[in-house]
Design a protein around this motif. Structure first.
Motif, short mmCIF file in Angstrom:
data_model
loop_
_atom_site.label_atom_id
_atom_site.label_comp_id
_atom_site.label_asym_id
_atom_site.label_seq_id
_atom_site.Cartn_x
_atom_site.Cartn_y
_atom_site.Cartn_z
N ASP A 1 0.83 -1.21 0.00
CA ASP A 1 0.00 0.00 0.00
C ASP A 1 0.86 1.26 0.00
OD1 ASP A 1 -2.52 -0.98 -0.22
OD2 ASP A 1 -3.01 -0.90 1.91
N ALA A 2 2.08 1.14 0.50
CA ALA A 2 2.98 2.29 0.52
C ALA A 2 3.51 2.61 -0.87
CB ALA A 2 4.15 2.03 1.47
N ALA A 3 3.46 1.62 -1.79
CA ALA A 3 4.02 1.81 -3.13
C ALA A 3 2.96 1.91 -4.22
CB ALA A 3 4.98 0.66 -3.45
N PHE A 4 1.79 1.27 -4.02
CA PHE A 4 0.78 1.20 -5.08
C PHE A 4 -0.53 1.85 -4.64
CE2 PHE A 4 3.60 -2.27 -6.27
CZ PHE A 4 3.64 -2.18 -7.65
N VAL A 5 -1.26 2.38 -5.63
CA VAL A 5 -2.60 2.91 -5.37
C VAL A 5 -3.57 1.75 -5.20
CG1 VAL A 5 -2.13 5.05 -6.63
CG2 VAL A 5 -3.15 3.09 -7.83
N GLU A 6 -4.76 2.03 -4.70
CA GLU A 6 -5.73 0.98 -4.40
C GLU A 6 -6.13 0.20 -5.66
OE1 GLU A 6 -8.19 -1.49 -2.30
OE2 GLU A 6 -6.76 -0.02 -1.52
N ALA A 7 -6.25 0.89 -6.80
CA ALA A 7 -6.69 0.23 -8.04
C ALA A 7 -5.73 -0.87 -8.48
CB ALA A 7 -6.84 1.26 -9.16
N ALA A 8 -4.46 -0.79 -8.09
CA ALA A 8 -3.48 -1.79 -8.51
C ALA A 8 -3.80 -3.18 -7.98
CB ALA A 8 -2.08 -1.36 -8.05
N TRP A 9 -4.52 -3.25 -6.84
CA TRP A 9 -4.82 -4.55 -6.25
C TRP A 9 -5.75 -5.38 -7.12
CZ3 TRP A 9 -2.32 -6.74 -2.31
CH2 TRP A 9 -1.56 -5.92 -1.48
N ASN A 10 -6.54 -4.73 -7.96
CA ASN A 10 -7.48 -5.44 -8.83
C ASN A 10 -6.99 -5.50 -10.28
OD1 ASN A 10 -9.42 -5.86 -6.73
ND2 ASN A 10 -9.99 -3.69 -6.92
N ALA A 11 -5.79 -5.01 -10.53
CA ALA A 11 -5.26 -4.97 -11.90
C ALA A 11 -4.53 -6.27 -12.22
CB ALA A 11 -4.32 -3.78 -12.05
N SER A 12 -4.59 -6.66 -13.50
CA SER A 12 -3.82 -7.81 -13.97
C SER A 12 -2.49 -7.30 -14.52
CB SER A 12 -4.59 -8.55 -15.07
OG SER A 12 -3.81 -9.59 -15.60
N LEU A 13 -1.40 -7.75 -13.92
CA LEU A 13 -0.08 -7.28 -14.30
C LEU A 13 0.73 -8.36 -15.03
CD1 LEU A 13 0.90 -5.28 -11.08
CD2 LEU A 13 0.04 -4.39 -13.24
N ASP A 14 0.07 -9.43 -15.45
CA ASP A 14 0.79 -10.51 -16.14
C ASP A 14 1.41 -10.02 -17.45
OD1 ASP A 14 0.15 -12.21 -14.10
OD2 ASP A 14 -1.59 -13.10 -15.12
N GLN A 15 0.62 -9.29 -18.24
CA GLN A 15 1.13 -8.79 -19.51
C GLN A 15 2.24 -7.77 -19.29
OE1 GLN A 15 -1.85 -7.16 -22.14
NE2 GLN A 15 -0.39 -6.72 -23.77
N CYS A 16 2.09 -6.95 -18.28
CA CYS A 16 3.12 -5.97 -17.94
C CYS A 16 4.42 -6.69 -17.59
CB CYS A 16 2.66 -5.10 -16.78
SG CYS A 16 3.86 -3.88 -16.23
N ARG A 17 4.30 -7.74 -16.82
CA ARG A 17 5.48 -8.50 -16.39
C ARG A 17 6.15 -9.17 -17.57
NH1 ARG A 17 9.51 -12.10 -15.49
NH2 ARG A 17 10.07 -12.16 -13.29
N THR A 18 5.35 -9.74 -18.46
CA THR A 18 5.89 -10.41 -19.64
C THR A 18 6.62 -9.42 -20.55
OG1 THR A 18 4.13 -12.07 -19.57
CG2 THR A 18 5.30 -11.80 -21.65
N THR A 19 6.00 -8.26 -20.76
CA THR A 19 6.60 -7.25 -21.64
C THR A 19 7.91 -6.72 -21.06
OG1 THR A 19 4.40 -6.60 -22.41
CG2 THR A 19 6.20 -5.04 -22.78
N LEU A 20 7.93 -6.48 -19.75
CA LEU A 20 9.15 -6.01 -19.12
C LEU A 20 10.27 -7.03 -19.26
CD1 LEU A 20 7.85 -4.41 -15.78
CD2 LEU A 20 8.88 -3.22 -17.72
N ALA A 21 9.95 -8.30 -19.07
CA ALA A 21 10.96 -9.36 -19.15
C ALA A 21 11.50 -9.51 -20.57
CB ALA A 21 10.38 -10.68 -18.66
#
Length: 559
Positions: free
Chosen positions: A407-427
């Motif tokens: 919670d200190a690093a992310f906004v509340e909306a991030a908890w319901n977001a899918s970050l799989d594609q973000c993770r794949t793209t970054l990698a």
């Protein structure tokens, strides 16, 4: 024979003509009640100068209740019209006019929804009163193991009869709270103890017994509607002249329920029809029939050594002759009461009794060590599976820590977001020289940055670590949410979802899991859930615990 303590275990039959066991029980039960006006659950003397209480004014009780329920820390405001000694300008103790509320609608709304509680005390008087309450509350909890500091919501104004001119004020809803401060220079903050609110049981008994007015409990203990409850009480007393409910009146002070809880538990109507309290053999023996007197294991003029062989003793602390006999009585399965003034060795005798039981391979369950809990929930079948309860607490505690960290690093909306594609793209593209020319990469970086409260990390490793951490925290939340129903069943009113007091729930689950694998008698949990331990009992067991720890330390040094 030296007698270091008195032992009462054999009571001859006593004739109580004309008095049934039920009558005796009800009479002894009534003796526990304190429904006089000196009891602050019946009347709060707000005009007493040295009262250990603080009246909250110019606030809305529903807003304050909601803020505390949301885990907010509330501070206190002094009155500008109070004199330096804490009294208000009209000379009464804390009864002066507080700072006037804002005239405009927006200002009034802001005043009633902020985290500052207005009082009637001067700056100096407020700080002194807060310090006194904080010190007393801490001392009581450390010495007696109980909290009696509550914030009262709503006051009932009542009179003892139609001719009385003395106005009485009694609290209606009581929320367990505590005062906190990070240092001696910091201001005090009021926080909820994450425990359920209570109705005023003593007031309910007084109103019912003396006025025939029945003040009900909460309709739904899980979702308490303070405004609706206070309105309901107001409707209940509306037939009494001059009586009224003050819904926005609030008082921070000390209120003790311990004797009334025992009073309610001793009500024969609260026990099963096929296991009435007045039919229990021990109750019958104590109140009417007495107990059969077995022969003493050592006559008054007898020698102990010929009956209790020294080699058979398992004492870890020195014991005199009377204590040795008491220990042997218990080891042979007899029931007895040990009584004596302070310093006569009761705690040491209990220590030796436990050592003797352990030497016989027996399990000792100390009821006074049972952590505070929702007794009704403790009877639920889920407690038959102690490992499941432990897992609930472990998952909840893990998610709570992750929630706080992320919670200190992310906004509340991030908890319901899918970050799989973000993770794949970054990698895939994070190390590429051409990543800035990739629209997909720029979109995912922009998405990640939009979820952050902190600056976007510079390196790929740091970005991946942040995303992986949140994905793991999301998985922990899903795992925790799967156990919501089970958690509610196990902990009842103490369950607050992710805002639960995990130390408190963990102490209960750990305590019970230590016994659940052992051969406890049938119905042990049901009986434990009905036990109420008084403050005096807890003090005695604290003394015993200190003796036991000392003995164990000495024994460890010898082994």
């Amino acid at each position: 024979m030296a007698c270091g303590l008195a032992i009462f275990g054999q009571r001859q039959g006593v004739s109580l003509a004309g008095s049934s066991i039920r009558d005796r029980l009800l009479a002894d039960r009534r003796a526990l009640l304190d429904l006089g006006t000196r009891n602050r659950l019946v009347h709060i003397p707000l005009r007493t100068k040295n009262i250990r209480a603080i009246e909250i004014v110019e606030e809305r009780s529903t807003n304050v209740f909601a803020l505390l329920g949301a885990g907010k820390r509330l501070s206190f405001l002094h009155s500008e019209s109070a004199s330096a000694d804490g009294a208000s300008e009209d000379g009464s103790s804390g009864q002066g006019t507080a700072v006037a509320p804002d005239d405009d609608e927006s200002g009034s709304h802001k005043k009633h929804t902020d985290t500052k509680l207005q009082t009637k005390l001067s700056a100096e008087g407020l700080q002194k009163r807060l310090l006194d309450i904080w010190y007393d509350a801490r001392t009581i909890e450390e010495e007696q193991g109980v909290n009696i500091l509550y914030l009262a919501f709503g006051l009932l104004k009542w009179f003892e009869d139609d001719k009385s001119e003395v106005e009485r004020l009694a609290p209606l809803v009581l929320l367990p709270v505590r005062l906190e401060r990070s240092s001696a220079a910091d201001r005090f903050h009021l926080v909820s103890r994450a425990e359920p609110p209570s109705t005023n049981l003593s007031l309910q008994a007084k109103m019912d017994g003396e006025f025939g007015i029945k003040i009900e409990d909460f309709g739904d203990e899980d979702e308490v509607d303070v405004a609706a409850y206070l309105a309901g009480v107001g409707a209940t007393v509306s037939g009494k002249g001059r009586w009224e409910v003050k819904p926005n009146a609030m008082v921070l002070g000390f209120f003790s329920f311990s004797k009334f809880l025992m009073y309610r538990d001793l009500d024969p109507e609260n026990w099963p029809a096929d296991a009435g309290l007045d039919e229990h053999p021990c109750i019958k023996g104590l109140l009417n029939d007495g107990f059969e007197a077995p022969d003493p294991i050592v006559p008054d003029d007898g020698k102990i050594d010929s009956v209790i062989q020294p080699i058979a003793m398992h004492h870890v602390i020195d014991a005199d002759s009377s204590q040795t006999i008491a220990i042997e009585e218990v080891a042979r399965g007899r029931h007895l009461v040990i009584k004596g003034p302070p310093g006569t060795g009761k705690s040491q005798t209990i220590t030796n009794i436990i050592a003797a039981a352990a030497a016989q391979g027996r399990t000792v369950l100390t009821a006074a060590s049972m952590p505070e809990c929702d007794r009704e929930a403790f009877r639920e079948p889920i407690w038959d599976r102690a490992d499941d309860v432990v897992e609930i607490v472990e998952r909840g505690e893990r998610f709570a820590k992750l929630r706080t960290a992320f919670d200190a690093a992310f906004v509340e909306a991030a908890w319901n977001a899918s970050l799989d594609q973000c993770r794949t793209t970054l990698a895939e593209k994070g190390d590429s020289w051409f990543r800035l020319f990739s629209g997909r990469y720029r979109a995912q970086i922009g998405l990640l940055a939009s979820y952050l409260k902190v600056p976007l990390p510079k390196t790929l490793a740091q970005r991946l670590l942040l995303v992986d951490g949140l994905i793991g925290a999301q998985a922990a939340r899903r795992a925790f949410e799967e156990l919501q129903t089970a958690g509610k069943a196990a902990f009842g009113s103490a369950w607050r979802g992710e805002r639960s007091d995990w130390a408190r729930l963990g102490s209960l689950s750990s305590w019970w899991s230590a016994f659940s694998e052992r051969d406890l008698p049938a119905g042990a949990r049901e009986r434990l859930s009905r036990i109420r331990v008084s403050d005096e009992d807890r003090q005695s067991f604290d003394s015993f615990d200190a003796s036991f720890r000392s003995a164990r330390s000495t024994l460890d040094g010898l082994v």
